[in-house]
Every structure is written in C-alpha cells, then in structure tokens.
Design an enzyme around this catalytic site. Structure first.
Site, PDB file in Angstrom:
ATOM      1  CB  CYS A   1      89.390 -17.363 -44.164  1.00  0.00           C
ATOM      2  SG  CYS A   1      90.929 -17.377 -45.066  1.00  0.00           S
TER       3      CYS A   1
ATOM      4  CG  HIS B   1      99.919 -31.293 -48.426  1.00  0.00           C
ATOM      5  ND1 HIS B   1      99.199 -31.016 -47.285  1.00  0.00           N
ATOM      6  CD2 HIS B   1     100.019 -30.128 -49.103  1.00  0.00           C
ATOM      7  CE1 HIS B   1      98.867 -29.741 -47.277  1.00  0.00           C
ATOM      8  NE2 HIS B   1      99.366 -29.175 -48.367  1.00  0.00           N
TER       9      HIS B   1
ATOM     10  CG  HIS C   1      97.049 -24.566 -47.953  1.00  0.00           C
ATOM     11  ND1 HIS C   1      97.383 -25.441 -46.945  1.00  0.00           N
ATOM     12  CD2 HIS C   1      97.635 -25.066 -49.072  1.00  0.00           C
ATOM     13  CE1 HIS C   1      98.158 -26.400 -47.412  1.00  0.00           C
ATOM     14  NE2 HIS C   1      98.329 -26.189 -48.714  1.00  0.00           N
TER      15      HIS C   1
ATOM     16  CG  HIS D   1      98.072 -27.714 -51.977  1.00  0.00           C
ATOM     17  ND1 HIS D   1      99.229 -27.718 -51.234  1.00  0.00           N
ATOM     18  CD2 HIS D   1      98.452 -27.934 -53.262  1.00  0.00           C
ATOM     19  CE1 HIS D   1     100.266 -27.917 -52.042  1.00  0.00           C
ATOM     20  NE2 HIS D   1      99.816 -28.060 -53.275  1.00  0.00           N
TER      21      HIS D   1
ATOM     22  CG  HIS E   1      87.734 -17.308 -50.219  1.00  0.00           C
ATOM     23  ND1 HIS E   1      87.055 -16.355 -49.506  1.00  0.00           N
ATOM     24  CD2 HIS E   1      88.957 -17.389 -49.637  1.00  0.00           C
ATOM     25  CE1 HIS E   1      87.825 -15.882 -48.537  1.00  0.00           C
ATOM     26  NE2 HIS E   1      88.996 -16.513 -48.597  1.00  0.00           N
ATOM     27  CD  GLU E   2      91.816 -20.944 -50.654  1.00  0.00           C
ATOM     28  OE1 GLU E   2      93.027 -20.681 -50.836  1.00  0.00           O
ATOM     29  OE2 GLU E   2      91.254 -20.779 -49.572  1.00  0.00           O
TER      30      GLU E   2
ATOM     31  CG  HIS F   1      93.195 -15.574 -50.620  1.00  0.00           C
ATOM     32  ND1 HIS F   1      93.172 -14.340 -50.027  1.00  0.00           N
ATOM     33  CD2 HIS F   1      92.320 -16.339 -49.914  1.00  0.00           C
ATOM     34  CE1 HIS F   1      92.340 -14.352 -49.002  1.00  0.00           C
ATOM     35  NE2 HIS F   1      91.810 -15.553 -48.916  1.00  0.00           N
TER      36      HIS F   1
ATOM     37  CG  HIS G   1      90.466 -12.482 -45.598  1.00  0.00           C
ATOM     38  ND1 HIS G   1      90.974 -13.171 -44.533  1.00  0.00           N
ATOM     39  CD2 HIS G   1      90.136 -13.425 -46.518  1.00  0.00           C
ATOM     40  CE1 HIS G   1      90.948 -14.462 -44.783  1.00  0.00           C
ATOM     41  NE2 HIS G   1      90.449 -14.639 -45.989  1.00  0.00           N
TER      42      HIS G   1
END
Length: 544
Positions: A94, A191, A209, A219, A242-243, A246, A252
């Site tokens: 990551c 972007h 991310h 994204h 996982h994203e 967050h 983590h």
C-alpha cells in the site's frame, strides 16, 4: 481534513514519486541499507522530512517500520537493514503513509508559547447511514471485457457490506449522484485540475487511493486490469474493501493476515480479521443486526434465600482514591506520582511505591525526599513542583521527570542499581534542561521506555493528549517522528495519565483515570481483557 490513502505500489528501486527528489544525506546505520532507505522511511511517515536527520533517527525509524510490520516474511525488530528488512521494503504494498501525519503548523495555535493540545479533525463519520455512488465506471478494455457496470456495482456493494455486517453502519447506493457521501471513480494518470496532485502511474504499482472521513473520495486506477473472483488480474473486490476501510477512518494494521495490512494478498473467500473488526467497532460500535431475538421462557418460582448476616462496611482508605499523575518502574518496583492537598489552596507532589503485592501506603514520600542533588546551590531546584511524565531507561540507568517541556535527569550508579532512592540530579550534565518547544506537538502527559528487539537497549516515547512522539535522549531533542496515538496502537486510550514498562519488557501499562491498560509491545495493541481497575488490580490490598 483530507488525508490521502494509496494502496499497493511497486518496488523500492522505482516506486517513489519524482516529486520527492532532494538530498538524502542522513548517515545510514550499515552498508547493507539501500540508497533509498531514508527516502522510503520519509515517504511512509517513519521520518519527518522537515527535520535534520541523524543516524539515531534512521535507527528509530527502521525500528518503527519493523515493529509495524512484525512477522511479515519473518521480519524481526533489529533497528538495522538486515536482509529480511530490505526484502520487505521491496515488496508491492500500500502506498499510503503507514504513520499518518497531520500538518502541525496548520493545526496548532500560533498565539501561544509552547506546545498546545489540539484535535485531529474528523477521523470518523458523524452519521450511521452513508450513501455511495459510482460516478465514473472503468473504460479499460481489459476490465470491461470481463466486467459490466452492474458487476462493478456489485463489487462495491459487497466490499461495503463486509464492514456493515460488523458495525452499526448501513450503506445505500445512489445513481450517479455527486452528493453521495462516498463517491467512486475510475481514473488515469493526472486526474485532478489543481494540486496537490495524486497521479496514477499506469499499469502496476499504485492501484487506487482514497481519503479519510469525511471526504468519501475513492479513485481506482483505470489502467489496471481489474477482475472479479479470480487471481488472473487485480481483484477489485479486495482492493475496494481495503479502500473503504480507509474511507471509514481505519489506518493500516500490523497484523499480516488483516485486510487493513499494507501488503496486498489475494483470497478466494475474503473475510475481516478480528483486528479489522476491532478497529471499525472502536469507531462505530458493534453490530446488533445479527443479535438473536429474545424469547420468553417459563420460570420457576424463586427459591427462598436465608436472611444474610449483617456485615461490617468496608472502609476504603483515602490513598485508594489518588489520581496517578506519572509513573515509572525500576527493579520490580513501580513509583507513582500524585498531587495532594496540604493546606488551604496548596498542593504538593508525593511519591508512592507499588510492588507485586500492591500499593505500599507507608512508602509515601514528598518528592523532595526522593529526588535530590548534591550541590549546595539553591537553584536550579533538584525536582519539579509538578511531574507531568516520568520514565526509566534501563540500559542507561536514567530516570527522567518531565514538567511541561523541562526535563530532569537522574542517573543511577551501577553499585546503587537496587537502590530505592533517593535519586540524584545530573546537575553537572546541565539538568534540568529546557527542551525546544518548537518541536513539540503537545504538552507531555506520559513517557515510557520502549525496548528494541534484543531487549538490551531502549528508546523513549512521550505521549501528549492525542499525539505520541519520539524523544532522543542522546541528542536531547524530538526525534524522528510524531503521529496520532490511535495510529501508534490499536484501542489505545488518549489523554493518558502515566505509563511504565513492565519488568518482563513485554507490556506497557497506561493509566487513565480509574483504569489501566496493558499494551502489548510486540503486537502494538490493547485487547479488551487487558483493561483493568486501578484500585482492584493495581493498588490491591485494602483498595480492592
């Protein structure tokens, strides 16, 4: 506050952004350290890039890296660039900071001298029902040939659902709605129209991310070959789960099998680890969705009980109600500091000894009887009026007392190692000393010696209200890093009152109000069974 979170980047030799290029001139601890060691440690939050770096900072940062990735590929805590450490640094992983830092200059008051307490901002959502929407679906032919828009929706729904099942949260999909709480896009390269830019890098390396609450932005790199239910590309469901962790405010994990560990791994049947569940339930509470309904059962008439004999009420001594202000442990004895009223509008610091048998009330001494100096000069004083934090450094045989940002150091001679005091101030070495307050994120509340893996040497951590930082007692300055307490360890209390390292070096005890917490040094976490009552389990005796 938006804090960027990446996932899964490439190898140490080439993954770091060119924007980070600068002179990395810190002395490395050995020739085995790759040239990019300092850059790697700064990029992932183990070193502060704005501070001059010395060799001890690199050792402390390597130690922290090893502690947070313990057991991955057999990694041990050495503070050195051993072969396993270099190998782990070269793994796809990551890309977010393992130690999430915040902009101290923006967050701290500028009108005061010295460190101040502050809030970190939103690290969780303030509501329990969140909406989500995919605003931009993948266009990569590798992905779209195997995955429709409805498949993408289903992957996002399942990824959110694994968090919803264990919490009080619920998620509702909206169609192409920019006002949704969580907005999802598949993007390529640069972007965003304004900086800071979080560019994607093409196939491989960075896959996605996201931002911490309450941003909700997620994204995915549309140059990647995303797949579902197989290992022939990058499993979108796993990356999304996982994203979203967050996005909910979870940092983590150092448990290698946890979903929130920094290293990607494919699983045919992804499930949350107990560490993931504990982290999200700390923020949002446990789920009551699967709680079985209670049913009424016939009950037997109560059995008459004999009338109890009258008992003499248990009188709790006044010392049982003391508020611990600081603590340290030496030679299996723990010393706690407390402030007591000694007259009208007057308070004074006293020291008590606690052994395996509990608090020793006859050990109570005024601080001036325990901490002295040999010189005849009246100033500086041999001890602080108020002790905010205390720590014992075993391999140096130093006792530190902190009052604000003033440090008092007392050395214990080898022949006096088993002495129970008094302890003599290192006046010839210039103590007490004022520490540079420009480097302090907050006022000290607790300090503790933390062992390296060989248990022959130690470094010191100082805890503020919400932050913890490394204090280098060699250079007598703030060391390599400072970061939030909840990143330092799972289930850690904030605003602690004191701390000390236990004699076996396996656990650190943290005091907060009437509770104390046993913190596992190796695993960096407090578990539910390690939260105990100060009176009953620490003071014991007549206080129990």
């Amino acid at each position: 506050m938006d804090v960027i979170v990446y996932i899964y980047v490439g190898l140490l030799a080439g993954f770091l952004p060119s924007a980070l290029s600068k002179n990395y001139d810190c002395e490395l601890p050995s020739k085995n350290c790759p040239a990019k060691t300092q850059e790697y440690l700064e990029f992932y939050g183990y070193l502060d890039p704005e501070k001059p770096c010395i060799r001890e900072d690199i050792v402390a940062a390597l130690t922290k890296f090893q502690e947070l990735n313990i057991d991955f590929m057999g990694l041990n805590v050495t503070g050195e660039c051993d072969n396993i450490t270099v190998l782990v640094m070269n793994q796809p992983r990551c890309g977010c900071e393992d130690i999430v830092k915040f902009d101290m200059k923006k967050m701290m008051p500028q009108n005061f001298i010295g460190p101040q307490e502050f809030r970190l901002g939103n690290t969780k959502w303030r509501k329990k029902e969140l909406t989500w929407s995919v605003l931009k679906y993948p266009r990569n032919p590798q992905t779209t040939s195997k995955m429709s828009n409805s498949d993408v929706d289903d992957a996002m729904r399942r990824a959110l659902d694994i968090w919803a099942k264990v919490t009080t949260l619920s998620f509702r999909q909206l169609t192409n709605d920019r006002n949704a709480d969580i907005t999802i896009k598949f993007e390529v390269r640069r972007h965003t129209s304004t900086g800071p830019y979080y560019d994607f890098d093409g196939p491989g390396n960075v896959l996605a991310h996201a931002f911490f609450p309450e941003s909700g932005i997620v994204h995915f790199d549309d140059d990647e070959h995303f797949v579902l239910n197989n290992n022939e590309g990058t499993e979108l469901f796993i990356v999304a789960a996982h994203e979203f962790g967050h996005t909910l405010g979870i940092s983590h994990s150092n448990i290698k099998d946890a979903l929130m560990a920094p290293y990607y791994r494919y699983s045919k049947s992804l499930q949350l680890h107990t560490d993931d569940i504990g982290a999200v339930q700390t923020l949002y509470g446990p789920s009551d969705k699967n709680r079985p309904a209670t049913t009424s059962r016939p009950t037997n008439p109560p059995t008459p009980r004999p009338t109890p004999k009258p008992t003499v009420p248990h009188t709790v001594p006044a010392y049982c109600n003391m508020q611990i202000k600081a603590s340290f442990s030496i030679n299996q004895n723990t010393y706690v500091f407390t402030r007591e009223n000694v007259g009208y509008m007057r308070t004074k610091t006293f020291v008590y000894k606690v052994t395996r048998d509990g608090l020793q009330p006859t050990s109570r001494k005024p601080i001036e009887d325990m901490f002295i100096k040999t010189g005849s000069r009246r100033y500086p004083r041999a001890h602080p009026y108020r002790v905010d934090a205390a720590a014992y450094i075993p391999h140096k045989r130093y006792i530190f007392l902190f009052s604000g940002t003033r440090a008092y150091r007392y050395s214990i001679r080898r022949e006096d190692y088993r002495s129970e005091g008094p302890f003599v101030l290192d006046e010839r070495q210039g103590f007490p000393k004022w520490m540079d307050v420009t480097e302090f994120p907050e006022r000290p509340r607790a300090a503790v010696a933390m062992p390296y893996s060989n248990y022959n040497s130690y470094y010191m951590l100082i805890f503020g209200t919400t932050m913890v930082w490394d204090w280098n007692f060699y250079s007598e300055r703030v060391g390599a890093w400072a970061y939030p307490i909840d990143v330092f360890g799972r289930n850690m209390p904030q605003r602690v009152d004191g701390a000390y390292l236990e004699n076996d070096k396996r656990n650190v005890i943290f005091f907060k109000n009437h509770k104390f917490y046993k913190f596992e040094v190796r695993r960096r976490r407090v578990v539910d069974t390690n939260v105990m009552d100060v009176k009953r389990d620490f003071f014991k005796g007549r206080c129990a």
